[in-house]
Design a protein around this motif. Sequence first.
Motif, PDB file in Angstrom:
ATOM      1  N   CYS A 121      -8.765  22.967   5.452  1.00 34.81           N
ATOM      2  CA  CYS A 121      -9.507  23.787   6.426  1.00 34.81           C
ATOM      3  C   CYS A 121      -8.763  25.068   6.786  1.00 34.81           C
ATOM      4  O   CYS A 121      -9.396  26.103   7.025  1.00 34.81           O
ATOM      5  CB  CYS A 121      -9.839  22.982   7.676  1.00 34.81           C
ATOM      6  SG  CYS A 121      -8.435  22.613   8.754  1.00 34.81           S
ATOM      7  N   THR A 122      -7.441  25.038   6.846  1.00 37.38           N
ATOM      8  CA  THR A 122      -6.694  26.231   7.249  1.00 37.38           C
ATOM      9  C   THR A 122      -6.950  27.395   6.296  1.00 37.38           C
ATOM     10  O   THR A 122      -7.307  28.503   6.720  1.00 37.38           O
ATOM     11  CB  THR A 122      -5.190  25.929   7.321  1.00 37.38           C
ATOM     12  OG1 THR A 122      -4.974  24.889   8.269  1.00 37.38           O
ATOM     13  CG2 THR A 122      -4.403  27.156   7.728  1.00 37.38           C
ATOM     14  N   GLN A 123      -6.779  27.149   5.004  1.00 41.17           N
ATOM     15  CA  GLN A 123      -6.976  28.209   4.027  1.00 41.17           C
ATOM     16  C   GLN A 123      -8.427  28.681   4.013  1.00 41.17           C
ATOM     17  O   GLN A 123      -8.702  29.887   3.917  1.00 41.17           O
ATOM     18  CB  GLN A 123      -6.571  27.720   2.626  1.00 41.17           C
ATOM     19  CG  GLN A 123      -5.068  27.585   2.412  1.00 41.17           C
ATOM     20  CD  GLN A 123      -4.440  26.481   3.262  1.00 41.17           C
ATOM     21  OE1 GLN A 123      -5.048  25.409   3.459  1.00 41.17           O
ATOM     22  NE2 GLN A 123      -3.239  26.714   3.761  1.00 41.17           N
ATOM     23  N   VAL A 124      -9.360  27.744   4.142  1.00 39.79           N
ATOM     24  CA  VAL A 124     -10.781  28.096   4.130  1.00 39.79           C
ATOM     25  C   VAL A 124     -11.138  28.931   5.355  1.00 39.79           C
ATOM     26  O   VAL A 124     -11.822  29.952   5.257  1.00 39.79           O
ATOM     27  CB  VAL A 124     -11.647  26.822   4.065  1.00 39.79           C
ATOM     28  CG1 VAL A 124     -13.109  27.147   4.357  1.00 39.79           C
ATOM     29  CG2 VAL A 124     -11.527  26.175   2.690  1.00 39.79           C
ATOM     30  N   MET A 125     -10.659  28.519   6.528  1.00 43.77           N
ATOM     31  CA  MET A 125     -11.000  29.235   7.758  1.00 43.77           C
ATOM     32  C   MET A 125     -10.389  30.636   7.786  1.00 43.77           C
ATOM     33  O   MET A 125     -10.954  31.554   8.380  1.00 43.77           O
ATOM     34  CB  MET A 125     -10.551  28.436   8.974  1.00 43.77           C
ATOM     35  CG  MET A 125     -11.354  27.163   9.187  1.00 43.77           C
ATOM     36  SD  MET A 125     -10.719  26.174  10.556  1.00 43.77           S
ATOM     37  CE  MET A 125     -11.185  27.214  11.950  1.00 43.77           C
ATOM     38  N   LYS A 160      -9.588  32.487   4.915  1.00 37.40           N
ATOM     39  CA  LYS A 160     -10.173  33.303   3.847  1.00 37.40           C
ATOM     40  C   LYS A 160     -11.644  33.605   4.108  1.00 37.40           C
ATOM     41  O   LYS A 160     -12.130  34.702   3.777  1.00 37.40           O
ATOM     42  CB  LYS A 160     -10.019  32.601   2.502  1.00 37.40           C
ATOM     43  CG  LYS A 160     -10.525  33.420   1.324  1.00 37.40           C
ATOM     44  CD  LYS A 160     -10.213  32.756  -0.009  1.00 37.40           C
ATOM     45  CE  LYS A 160     -10.688  33.603  -1.181  1.00 37.40           C
ATOM     46  NZ  LYS A 160     -10.365  32.975  -2.483  1.00 37.40           N
ATOM     47  N   TYR A 161     -12.349  32.642   4.697  1.00 37.63           N
ATOM     48  CA  TYR A 161     -13.795  32.791   4.879  1.00 37.63           C
ATOM     49  C   TYR A 161     -14.151  32.891   6.367  1.00 37.63           C
ATOM     50  O   TYR A 161     -15.132  32.327   6.832  1.00 37.63           O
ATOM     51  CB  TYR A 161     -14.524  31.627   4.209  1.00 37.63           C
ATOM     52  CG  TYR A 161     -14.296  31.599   2.715  1.00 37.63           C
ATOM     53  CD1 TYR A 161     -14.959  32.491   1.879  1.00 37.63           C
ATOM     54  CD2 TYR A 161     -13.380  30.715   2.140  1.00 37.63           C
ATOM     55  CE1 TYR A 161     -14.730  32.500   0.515  1.00 37.63           C
ATOM     56  CE2 TYR A 161     -13.145  30.708   0.782  1.00 37.63           C
ATOM     57  CZ  TYR A 161     -13.824  31.613  -0.027  1.00 37.63           C
ATOM     58  OH  TYR A 161     -13.597  31.620  -1.390  1.00 37.63           O
ATOM     59  N   PHE A 168     -10.726  22.095  -2.900  1.00 38.08           N
ATOM     60  CA  PHE A 168     -11.047  22.843  -4.107  1.00 38.08           C
ATOM     61  C   PHE A 168     -11.037  24.335  -3.776  1.00 38.08           C
ATOM     62  O   PHE A 168     -11.304  24.736  -2.649  1.00 38.08           O
ATOM     63  CB  PHE A 168     -12.442  22.478  -4.622  1.00 38.08           C
ATOM     64  CG  PHE A 168     -12.529  21.182  -5.391  1.00 38.08           C
ATOM     65  CD1 PHE A 168     -11.546  20.206  -5.286  1.00 38.08           C
ATOM     66  CD2 PHE A 168     -13.613  20.927  -6.212  1.00 38.08           C
ATOM     67  CE1 PHE A 168     -11.635  19.012  -5.989  1.00 38.08           C
ATOM     68  CE2 PHE A 168     -13.716  19.747  -6.923  1.00 38.08           C
ATOM     69  CZ  PHE A 168     -12.732  18.787  -6.815  1.00 38.08           C
ATOM     70  N   ASP A 169     -10.733  25.162  -4.792  1.00 39.00           N
ATOM     71  CA  ASP A 169     -10.934  26.601  -4.664  1.00 39.00           C
ATOM     72  C   ASP A 169     -12.406  26.918  -4.905  1.00 39.00           C
ATOM     73  O   ASP A 169     -13.150  26.097  -5.448  1.00 39.00           O
ATOM     74  CB  ASP A 169     -10.074  27.354  -5.682  1.00 39.00           C
ATOM     75  CG  ASP A 169      -8.590  27.272  -5.367  1.00 39.00           C
ATOM     76  OD1 ASP A 169      -8.241  27.220  -4.171  1.00 39.00           O
ATOM     77  OD2 ASP A 169      -7.779  27.256  -6.321  1.00 39.00           O
ATOM     78  N   ILE A 189      -5.764  30.041  16.591  1.00 40.28           N
ATOM     79  CA  ILE A 189      -6.822  29.032  16.700  1.00 40.28           C
ATOM     80  C   ILE A 189      -6.844  28.156  15.451  1.00 40.28           C
ATOM     81  O   ILE A 189      -6.880  26.918  15.528  1.00 40.28           O
ATOM     82  CB  ILE A 189      -8.190  29.716  16.914  1.00 40.28           C
ATOM     83  CG1 ILE A 189      -8.291  30.251  18.343  1.00 40.28           C
ATOM     84  CG2 ILE A 189      -9.338  28.763  16.613  1.00 40.28           C
ATOM     85  CD1 ILE A 189      -9.517  31.108  18.597  1.00 40.28           C
ATOM     86  N   VAL A 190      -6.822  28.791  14.285  1.00 43.42           N
ATOM     87  CA  VAL A 190      -6.885  28.051  13.024  1.00 43.42           C
ATOM     88  C   VAL A 190      -5.682  27.119  12.886  1.00 43.42           C
ATOM     89  O   VAL A 190      -5.829  25.939  12.507  1.00 43.42           O
ATOM     90  CB  VAL A 190      -6.947  29.028  11.831  1.00 43.42           C
ATOM     91  CG1 VAL A 190      -6.811  28.273  10.509  1.00 43.42           C
ATOM     92  CG2 VAL A 190      -8.253  29.821  11.867  1.00 43.42           C
ATOM     93  N   ARG A 191      -4.489  27.612  13.201  1.00 38.11           N
ATOM     94  CA  ARG A 191      -3.282  26.789  13.077  1.00 38.11           C
ATOM     95  C   ARG A 191      -3.291  25.641  14.084  1.00 38.11           C
ATOM     96  O   ARG A 191      -2.734  24.567  13.815  1.00 38.11           O
ATOM     97  CB  ARG A 191      -2.040  27.650  13.284  1.00 38.11           C
ATOM     98  CG  ARG A 191      -1.885  28.794  12.290  1.00 38.11           C
ATOM     99  CD  ARG A 191      -1.550  28.309  10.890  1.00 38.11           C
ATOM    100  NE  ARG A 191      -1.475  29.420   9.953  1.00 38.11           N
ATOM    101  CZ  ARG A 191      -1.204  29.283   8.661  1.00 38.11           C
ATOM    102  NH1 ARG A 191      -0.993  28.074   8.155  1.00 38.11           N
ATOM    103  NH2 ARG A 191      -1.167  30.330   7.862  1.00 38.11           N
TER     104      ARG A 191
END
Length: 449
Positions: A214-218, A220-221, A176-177, A253-255
């Motif tokens: 998780c990628t987008q969240v990590m 952006k946040y 979710f956004d 790291i995230v990727r």
Amino acid sequence: MTGGETMNFGKAGYILETLEKAGFRAYLVGGCVRDMIMGREPGDFDIAASSRPEETAAVFASDRVIPTGIKHGTVTVIHQGESFEITTFRRDGSYGDLRRPDSVEFTDDIEEDLGRRDFTVNAIAMDAAGNICDPYGGRADIGRRLIRCVGDPIARFSEDALRILRAVRFSSVLNFDIDDETSSAALALCGKISAISAERKRTELVKLISGENCTQVMLKYREIIAAVVPELRDCFDFCQRSRYHKYDVYEHIVRSVEAVDAADPDSGLLKTAMLLHDIAKPQMFCLDENGAGHFKGHPEVGAAMAADILNRLRYDRKTIKEVYDLIAYHSVKIRNETEVRRLISQLGIRKFRLLMKVKTADHSAKEEFVLAENDDIRKMAELAETLEKNPDSCFELSRLAVNGWDIKNLGFSGREIGECLQILLNKVVEGSLPNERKDLLDAARELMK
């Protein structure tokens, strides 16, 4: 109220119906309702009721009742082996510790109870007939795939700082956004996360890095992630100056976390290792005469840092040890059978397999040409499987042609026995000594001298 929905509540239906027959109003609330609306299997069922705790206990006198949170109106009913938390409708007082209300006041209004909850998608109630109470638009937000605070986000996060982590965790797990106002408040108040217990932070982090988003969240946040693991902040925007890398240290790291197969039974362990595998790179960075970046020694230093971080977050000892070893060895070169056997001897076959997955995830987050090395890793993993199946292949003490009694009979004692066996095993692994009883005993006798 809207609609009667056709739902299968399982044993939770018995709880709702029993309370209703006793003259009380009862609802499923929170995540279980959200999951059912989304067509997901609920992990557990939380129930809100108009009954006071002592009344709830009386209704379920034939079942086992545990007063798990009487102060906050909660009792747990054990029915046919399943646990159900039942909490009286309530409104919360102030939150002095940024986690739990200092006081609660019971109410007869389900909508008032839903108003104290964190996000609209969790502020939905459903009765035994499937009728839904949704005063804050949670179903619409589920349809929009949106995490939005109930009421003022600043107030919600100021009451309970754990909600900040829950917001990003739900965004990751549910894909979710996060609503703009909720997002801004979470970032503005993420410093409050330091007040949360280590165990709570660990639980949310484990779930977050395992989510499909998780990628987008990590990315952006990242400031919220760094509020849990401050050492990651040094990795933000840190250019690696390396032809092998297309991302800065943090995005690499995230990727690499993303590259771990979520279906792998060890995915949680592997994602934790990837989250921390390059944590020491910024402090180990140096440039050569050509301006290329190098990070010599970062695996060993990073492993020690990771162990400190995981200890701080109250991870179990087994996980800490495994993550330490995986990070310490993640850059080691493995090119032939001798090196495979040496690593298996040092790590054990299970951890060797995990290391191959760590190296694969690491390479998957680098430049395209590095991906070719994953074929070599696959071949080394296949070689390890062949070695394990071959009874004549020796890479651990249990496969050595002599044992402790043999070495003791030569005159060794105490710690000397284990040290001698380890020396013999190392020679066999390296190929300088055959795994034959006579040869091993002769070599042991030489060690005696």
